[in-house]
Design a protein around this motif. Structure first.
Motif, PDB file in Angstrom:
ATOM      1  N   SER A   1     -16.866  -5.772  37.997  1.00  0.00           N
ATOM      2  CA  SER A   1     -15.835  -5.420  37.027  1.00  0.00           C
ATOM      3  C   SER A   1     -15.036  -4.222  37.517  1.00  0.00           C
ATOM      4  N   ILE A   2     -13.767  -4.201  37.158  1.00  0.00           N
ATOM      5  CA  ILE A   2     -12.881  -3.062  37.378  1.00  0.00           C
ATOM      6  C   ILE A   2     -12.360  -2.653  36.009  1.00  0.00           C
ATOM      7  N   SER A   3     -12.630  -1.415  35.615  1.00  0.00           N
ATOM      8  CA  SER A   3     -12.271  -0.959  34.271  1.00  0.00           C
ATOM      9  C   SER A   3     -11.226   0.146  34.323  1.00  0.00           C
ATOM     10  N   ASN A   4     -10.329   0.109  33.339  1.00  0.00           N
ATOM     11  CA  ASN A   4      -9.331   1.160  33.103  1.00  0.00           C
ATOM     12  C   ASN A   4      -8.266   1.218  34.190  1.00  0.00           C
ATOM     13  N   PHE A   5      -7.786   0.047  34.591  1.00  0.00           N
ATOM     14  CA  PHE A   5      -6.677  -0.018  35.540  1.00  0.00           C
ATOM     15  C   PHE A   5      -5.367   0.063  34.767  1.00  0.00           C
ATOM     16  N   GLY A   6      -4.608   1.127  34.990  1.00  0.00           N
ATOM     17  CA  GLY A   6      -3.363   1.304  34.257  1.00  0.00           C
ATOM     18  C   GLY A   6      -2.610   2.534  34.712  1.00  0.00           C
ATOM     19  N   PRO A   7      -1.416   2.766  34.157  1.00  0.00           N
ATOM     20  CA  PRO A   7      -0.602   3.920  34.564  1.00  0.00           C
ATOM     21  C   PRO A   7      -1.169   5.231  34.049  1.00  0.00           C
ATOM     22  N   LYS A   8      -0.630   6.335  34.577  1.00  0.00           N
ATOM     23  CA  LYS A   8      -1.051   7.664  34.157  1.00  0.00           C
ATOM     24  C   LYS A   8      -0.608   7.945  32.724  1.00  0.00           C
ATOM     25  N   MET A   9      -1.276   8.920  32.097  1.00  0.00           N
ATOM     26  CA  MET A   9      -0.942   9.321  30.737  1.00  0.00           C
ATOM     27  C   MET A   9      -0.523  10.789  30.714  1.00  0.00           C
TER      28      MET A   9
ATOM     29  N   LEU B   1      -6.103   7.502  34.681  1.00  0.00           N
ATOM     30  CA  LEU B   1      -7.190   6.996  33.853  1.00  0.00           C
ATOM     31  C   LEU B   1      -8.477   6.952  34.679  1.00  0.00           C
ATOM     32  N   PRO B   2      -9.645   6.976  34.021  1.00  0.00           N
ATOM     33  CA  PRO B   2     -10.928   6.970  34.754  1.00  0.00           C
ATOM     34  C   PRO B   2     -11.273   5.574  35.284  1.00  0.00           C
ATOM     35  N   LEU B   3     -10.625   5.197  36.372  1.00  0.00           N
ATOM     36  CA  LEU B   3     -10.850   3.887  36.987  1.00  0.00           C
ATOM     37  C   LEU B   3     -12.251   3.827  37.597  1.00  0.00           C
ATOM     38  N   ILE B   4     -12.936   2.700  37.403  1.00  0.00           N
ATOM     39  CA  ILE B   4     -14.275   2.546  37.967  1.00  0.00           C
ATOM     40  C   ILE B   4     -14.513   1.096  38.391  1.00  0.00           C
ATOM     41  N   LEU B   5     -15.108   0.941  39.554  1.00  0.00           N
ATOM     42  CA  LEU B   5     -15.513  -0.365  40.077  1.00  0.00           C
ATOM     43  C   LEU B   5     -17.023  -0.474  39.958  1.00  0.00           C
ATOM     44  N   ARG B   6     -17.496  -1.570  39.353  1.00  0.00           N
ATOM     45  CA  ARG B   6     -18.932  -1.818  39.214  1.00  0.00           C
ATOM     46  C   ARG B   6     -19.298  -3.131  39.894  1.00  0.00           C
ATOM     47  N   VAL B   7     -20.411  -3.118  40.603  1.00  0.00           N
ATOM     48  CA  VAL B   7     -20.984  -4.331  41.195  1.00  0.00           C
ATOM     49  C   VAL B   7     -22.452  -4.368  40.785  1.00  0.00           C
ATOM     50  N   GLY B   8     -22.869  -5.455  40.126  1.00  0.00           N
ATOM     51  CA  GLY B   8     -24.215  -5.504  39.586  1.00  0.00           C
ATOM     52  C   GLY B   8     -24.979  -6.755  39.971  1.00  0.00           C
ATOM     53  N   ILE B   9     -26.300  -6.645  39.929  1.00  0.00           N
ATOM     54  CA  ILE B   9     -27.194  -7.766  40.176  1.00  0.00           C
ATOM     55  C   ILE B   9     -28.322  -7.692  39.153  1.00  0.00           C
ATOM     56  N   SER B  10     -28.762  -8.847  38.658  1.00  0.00           N
ATOM     57  CA  SER B  10     -29.877  -8.893  37.706  1.00  0.00           C
ATOM     58  C   SER B  10     -30.614 -10.217  37.849  1.00  0.00           C
ATOM     59  N   ASP B  11     -31.864 -10.219  37.392  1.00  0.00           N
ATOM     60  CA  ASP B  11     -32.660 -11.444  37.451  1.00  0.00           C
ATOM     61  C   ASP B  11     -33.751 -11.363  36.392  1.00  0.00           C
ATOM     62  N   ASP B  12     -34.290 -12.534  36.032  1.00  0.00           N
ATOM     63  CA  ASP B  12     -35.346 -12.636  35.026  1.00  0.00           C
ATOM     64  C   ASP B  12     -36.648 -13.090  35.669  1.00  0.00           C
TER      65      ASP B  12
ATOM     66  N   ALA C   1     -32.289  -4.957  36.622  1.00  0.00           N
ATOM     67  CA  ALA C   1     -30.860  -4.910  36.955  1.00  0.00           C
ATOM     68  C   ALA C   1     -30.547  -3.666  37.767  1.00  0.00           C
ATOM     69  N   LEU C   2     -29.570  -3.811  38.675  1.00  0.00           N
ATOM     70  CA  LEU C   2     -29.038  -2.706  39.467  1.00  0.00           C
ATOM     71  C   LEU C   2     -27.520  -2.772  39.428  1.00  0.00           C
ATOM     72  N   ASP C   3     -26.882  -1.619  39.308  1.00  0.00           N
ATOM     73  CA  ASP C   3     -25.425  -1.521  39.359  1.00  0.00           C
ATOM     74  C   ASP C   3     -25.023  -0.463  40.371  1.00  0.00           C
ATOM     75  N   ALA C   4     -24.082  -0.802  41.249  1.00  0.00           N
ATOM     76  CA  ALA C   4     -23.435   0.185  42.118  1.00  0.00           C
ATOM     77  C   ALA C   4     -22.084   0.521  41.504  1.00  0.00           C
ATOM     78  N   ASN C   5     -21.807   1.818  41.344  1.00  0.00           N
ATOM     79  CA  ASN C   5     -20.601   2.277  40.654  1.00  0.00           C
ATOM     80  C   ASN C   5     -19.772   3.174  41.564  1.00  0.00           C
ATOM     81  N   SER C   6     -18.467   2.932  41.585  1.00  0.00           N
ATOM     82  CA  SER C   6     -17.564   3.760  42.376  1.00  0.00           C
ATOM     83  C   SER C   6     -16.391   4.195  41.500  1.00  0.00           C
ATOM     84  N   PRO C   7     -16.475   5.388  40.874  1.00  0.00           N
ATOM     85  CA  PRO C   7     -15.382   5.885  40.028  1.00  0.00           C
ATOM     86  C   PRO C   7     -14.360   6.658  40.854  1.00  0.00           C
ATOM     87  N   ASN C   8     -13.166   6.857  40.271  1.00  0.00           N
ATOM     88  CA  ASN C   8     -12.138   7.603  40.987  1.00  0.00           C
ATOM     89  C   ASN C   8     -12.208   9.102  40.736  1.00  0.00           C
TER      90      ASN C   8
END
Length: 334
Positions: free
Chosen positions: A184-192, A227-238, A250-257
């Protein structure tokens, strides 16, 4: 197991790809606050799960992949006596389409106005943040889903405000090996930029000139902030033990700006067909001077009422400097 070890090693590598500290000031920082006791209790490792009403925040593809049909309300007693609330509703449509709406609200009590040399003004002001979103998700196959969440953002403090918009994108994929991958990529948008009446001030343009107008109206221009843009890459299993128990990791790798990259890790134990669940996790692994320490929580699935089902989830999160936080959610599945 070999494939899982390779993926975990890749996640660890991601946390060191950009070792430079990118900490800085962002607009609408409330968009980075973790939402939902299930996700928070799992340390924020929720991108490849996204199976409740908070999925629109973590990975909008989740409401399509999991065919979520619910009404979700979440409340958090956040830091500094701030109330953090989230509401969402999801409605499956025809042909594997799912539509949802969500509202994020950050509010606090009235505060006293203080000025230099005059601390007892008798005036008060308030501050609040809101985001209003619409989510659309589509199952492209029985294993792969995509989702989009567009949102309008508003920040207010006293008579000043900032408005903007942002887009969240997400995918969720069940691999042939059984485990799930989410991005997921969250908060992609112009400056405020902050504007408002409080930025109007009286200015003496040239104090060296006598007899000129000493009360010319001036406007304090503020900077624009990302805006606080962040890229998440996750893996999970049961891991299932018949109908008695289930363990989800579950594991998530996060790369914020606005900071260095880090990893979230968590687990969930479901008992007796998920009538009762236990969760635990750690946030911001490998992040220097991290604020989050650990989180734990539980969930209860209440008996169905006609065709509706009620789920209650709670979590406790320990923070290093800002105190502990609590979150509680009610989810009605219909």
């Amino acid at each position: 197991m070999r494939n899982i070890r390779l993926i975990v090693s890749y996640f660890l590598l991601l946390s060191f790809v950009f070792p430079v500290d990118k900490a800085g000031t962002m607009a609408a920082k409330f968009l980075s606050a973790s939402i939902g006791p299930k996700a928070v209790a799992m340390g924020g490792a929720f991108t490849a799960i996204a199976n409740d009403g908070s999925a629109m925040y973590w990975n909008p593809a989740g409401i399509g992949y999991n065919r979520i049909r619910n009404v979700y309300v979440n409340h958090s007693d956040w830091i500094a006596d701030i109330s953090f609330d989230y509401f969402s509703i999801s409605v499956p449509l025809k042909n594997s389409h799912v539509l949802g709406i969500n509202i994020t609200s950050v509010t606090m009590g009235e505060m006293e106005v203080t000025r230099y040399g005059n601390e007892d003004t008798g005036e008060t002001f308030s501050a609040s943040d809101h985001a209003f979103g619409i989510t659309y998700a589509l199952n492209l196959t029985d294993r792969f889903s995509v989702g989009f969440n567009g949102k309008y953002i508003q920040e207010k403090i006293a008579n000043n405000h900032a408005n903007g918009w942002a887009l969240d994108l997400g995918t969720l994929f069940e691999t042939p090996y059984g485990f799930r991958l989410g991005t997921s990529i969250s908060n992609f948008g112009p400056k405020m930029r902050m504007t408002g009446d409080d930025l109007l001030v009286a200015v003496d343009i040239d104090e060296s000139i006598h007899g000129n107008n000493e009360s010319v109206t001036g406007y304090l221009a503020t900077d624009q902030f990302d805006l606080p843009l962040i890229l998440r890459v996750g893996i999970s299993d049961d891991i299932k033990f018949g109908q008695v128990a289930r363990i989800t990791w579950a594991l998530d790798a996060n790369s914020p700006n606005d900071n260095a990259s880090y990893i979230n890790a968590g687990f969930e134990i479901g008992l007796l067909g998920d009538l009762f669940t236990l969760r635990g996790g750690v946030n911001s692994l490998f992040l220097v001077d991290k604020e989050q320490e650990f989180a734990v929580g539980f969930g209860i699935k209440a008996p169905g009422l006609i065709k509706q089902q009620l789920q209650i989830n709670y979590c406790f999160e320990a923070l290093t400097y800002l105190g502990d936080t609590h979150q509680l959610s009610l989810e009605i599945i219909y």
